[in-house]
Design a protein around this motif. Structure first.
Motif, PDB file in Angstrom:
ATOM      1  N   LEU A  52       0.828  -1.206   0.000  1.00  0.00           N
ATOM      2  CA  LEU A  52       0.000   0.000   0.000  1.00  0.00           C
ATOM      3  C   LEU A  52       0.865   1.260   0.000  1.00  0.00           C
ATOM      4  O   LEU A  52       0.337   2.375   0.111  1.00  0.00           O
ATOM      5  N   ARG A  53       2.163   1.103  -0.102  1.00  0.00           N
ATOM      6  CA  ARG A  53       3.082   2.233   0.048  1.00  0.00           C
ATOM      7  C   ARG A  53       2.745   3.365  -0.928  1.00  0.00           C
ATOM      8  O   ARG A  53       2.665   3.156  -2.135  1.00  0.00           O
ATOM      9  N   GLU A  54       2.516   4.563  -0.346  1.00  0.00           N
ATOM     10  CA  GLU A  54       2.208   5.790  -1.100  1.00  0.00           C
ATOM     11  C   GLU A  54       0.928   5.684  -1.932  1.00  0.00           C
ATOM     12  O   GLU A  54       0.744   6.430  -2.891  1.00  0.00           O
ATOM     13  N   ALA A  55       0.031   4.776  -1.570  1.00  0.00           N
ATOM     14  CA  ALA A  55      -1.226   4.607  -2.314  1.00  0.00           C
ATOM     15  C   ALA A  55      -2.330   5.485  -1.723  1.00  0.00           C
ATOM     16  O   ALA A  55      -2.292   5.863  -0.550  1.00  0.00           O
ATOM     17  N   ASP A  56      -3.304   5.818  -2.555  1.00  0.00           N
ATOM     18  CA  ASP A  56      -4.514   6.524  -2.120  1.00  0.00           C
ATOM     19  C   ASP A  56      -5.552   5.434  -1.841  1.00  0.00           C
ATOM     20  O   ASP A  56      -6.161   4.886  -2.762  1.00  0.00           O
ATOM     21  N   VAL A  57      -5.742   5.108  -0.564  1.00  0.00           N
ATOM     22  CA  VAL A  57      -6.513   3.929  -0.169  1.00  0.00           C
ATOM     23  C   VAL A  57      -7.936   4.305   0.253  1.00  0.00           C
ATOM     24  O   VAL A  57      -8.133   5.220   1.057  1.00  0.00           O
ATOM     25  N   PHE A  58      -8.905   3.570  -0.270  1.00  0.00           N
ATOM     26  CA  PHE A  58     -10.313   3.730   0.099  1.00  0.00           C
ATOM     27  C   PHE A  58     -10.801   2.402   0.678  1.00  0.00           C
ATOM     28  O   PHE A  58     -10.705   1.363   0.023  1.00  0.00           O
ATOM     29  N   ILE A  59     -11.334   2.442   1.902  1.00  0.00           N
ATOM     30  CA  ILE A  59     -11.795   1.225   2.582  1.00  0.00           C
ATOM     31  C   ILE A  59     -13.307   1.285   2.717  1.00  0.00           C
ATOM     32  O   ILE A  59     -13.850   2.170   3.395  1.00  0.00           O
ATOM     33  N   VAL A  60     -14.005   0.358   2.074  1.00  0.00           N
ATOM     34  CA  VAL A  60     -15.471   0.339   2.074  1.00  0.00           C
ATOM     35  C   VAL A  60     -15.968  -0.541   3.214  1.00  0.00           C
ATOM     36  O   VAL A  60     -15.629  -1.732   3.285  1.00  0.00           O
ATOM     37  N   GLN A  61     -16.775   0.041   4.095  1.00  0.00           N
ATOM     38  CA  GLN A  61     -17.313  -0.723   5.224  1.00  0.00           C
ATOM     39  C   GLN A  61     -18.587  -0.065   5.746  1.00  0.00           C
ATOM     40  O   GLN A  61     -18.562   1.062   6.237  1.00  0.00           O
ATOM     41  N   SER A  62     -19.723  -0.757   5.616  1.00  0.00           N
ATOM     42  CA  SER A  62     -20.974  -0.286   6.207  1.00  0.00           C
ATOM     43  C   SER A  62     -21.063  -0.736   7.653  1.00  0.00           C
ATOM     44  O   SER A  62     -20.579  -1.818   8.007  1.00  0.00           O
ATOM     45  N   PHE A  63     -21.698   0.072   8.485  1.00  0.00           N
ATOM     46  CA  PHE A  63     -21.903  -0.303   9.882  1.00  0.00           C
ATOM     47  C   PHE A  63     -23.199  -1.092  10.002  1.00  0.00           C
ATOM     48  O   PHE A  63     -24.184  -0.637  10.580  1.00  0.00           O
ATOM     49  N   SER A  64     -23.188  -2.284   9.427  1.00  0.00           N
ATOM     50  CA  SER A  64     -24.355  -3.164   9.474  1.00  0.00           C
ATOM     51  C   SER A  64     -24.020  -4.375  10.333  1.00  0.00           C
ATOM     52  O   SER A  64     -22.872  -4.570  10.746  1.00  0.00           O
ATOM     53  N   SER A  65     -25.003  -5.199  10.595  1.00  0.00           N
ATOM     54  CA  SER A  65     -24.874  -6.312  11.534  1.00  0.00           C
ATOM     55  C   SER A  65     -23.801  -7.326  11.099  1.00  0.00           C
ATOM     56  O   SER A  65     -23.742  -7.692   9.913  1.00  0.00           O
TER      57      SER A  65
END
Length: 320
Positions: A52-65
């Motif tokens: 991930l070095r120097e990457a533009d990281v997007f983490i997808v996570q819903s706050f669901s059960s």
């Protein structure tokens, strides 16, 4: 400072992998490789399987059960990404369930919406991308940039494409607090507007008192931010039909559908109940609803927002 050459990378927690994959399909990129394991003592461990070095990281996570696991997994993913020298980490939270806890409305409770915001920032997130917060003021709990998307355009397009004579219909807000959201949709559809006046009869019970507006013989579009147990929805639909509504369509952003929700919807006199895919709705629930549950995709909207964030363009321009 984010370099212009920083690669765009999208990863997903376990709560809504389908949405993350669809976002990647729209972006024309591959979903990043990571894994989450739960030990026998319920502790989680997260590993990234690529650099991930120097990457533009997007983490997808819903706050669901299960909500607590979803939040903890996101925190671990953010922390691990920062430790792996990511240039920037954006938490993409399609459904921020703790937005309901936005104030201290009774003694000796936590304002959990703010606490979760603090945790996300402490984990190292540089930015947050979310959709249709139950309480928009939760946006202000963050000291980092927050892009707050709306599903209004997706819902409006669906109604325009599937309902004949939509402009002669009426958008119905389930309570006075939803009038702003309903009014925005009514303007898009060029339709009428109505709302339900409610009265609190106890600490836990709110009853509909009257429907303000004319729905007699007209198609009614009930819009809300989310459906949980569907108790308020049943009340709204029955009141609309009692006031002479010709047909009722329901459209919300977050289809949580907990407890008796699916069975209640199955018995409702509605054409359909639409929600977006901010929360993953299992096919078993759609079957149990008698086919009344429908899912609208917001992946293209999230993909455009992610692309704009990555390239430094305005996200608000998506709604102009």
């Amino acid at each position: 400072m984010l370099s212009n050459s920083s690669p765009l990378m999208v990863f997903s927690g376990q709560s809504n992998c389908a949405l993350a994959q669809e976002i990647c399909n729209v972006l024309g990129t591959t979903l990043g490789q990571s894994e989450t394991q739960k030990f026998t003592n319920d502790n989680l461990v997260v590993r990234y399987k690529q650099s991930l070095r120097e990457a533009d990281v997007f983490i997808v996570q819903s706050f669901s059960s299960p909500v607590s696991d979803s939040i903890m997994e996101l925190l671990l993913m953010i922390d691990a990404a920062k430790s792996a020298s990511a240039a920037r980490v954006t938490a993409v939270i399609p459904y921020y369930s703790y937005a309901r806890s936005d104030k201290k409305d009774e003694p000796r409770i936590s304002i959990a919406g703010r606490l979760v915001a603090d945790l996300i920032q402490a984990a190292g997130a540089d930015r947050v991308l979310t959709m249709t917060l139950h309480s928009p003021q939760v946006h202000g709990f963050f000291k980092i940039p927050v892009d707050h998307l709306s599903a209004e355009v997706v819902i409006a397009e669906h109604l325009q494409q599937t309902v004949d004579g939509f402009s002669d219909g009426v958008v119905l807000a389930p309570d006075a607090g939803d009038i702003k959201r309903a009014s925005a949709l009514a303007r898009r559809l060029d339709s009428g507007l109505a709302f339900i006046d409610k009265r609190r009869t106890s600490d836990t019970t709110v009853n509909a008192r009257a429907l303000i507006g004319d729905v007699q013989g007209r198609k009614v579009f009930i819009v809300d931010d989310e459906i949980s147990t569907a108790g308020s929805l049943v009340e709204a639909v029955n009141l609309a039909k009692a006031n002479g509504a010709d047909s009722v369509h329901v459209a919300v952003t977050h289809g949580v559908y907990t407890g008796p929700a699916v069975e209640r919807i199955h018995g409702l006199d509605v054409v359909e109940v639409c929600s977006t895919n901010t929360v993953d709705v299992p096919y078993s629930k759609i079957e149990r609803s008698g086919g009344k549950l429908k899912t609208l995709s917001v992946a293209p909207l999230f993909a455009k927002a992610i692309q704009h964030i990555h390239t430094g363009e305005s996200v608000s321009a998506l709604f102009e």
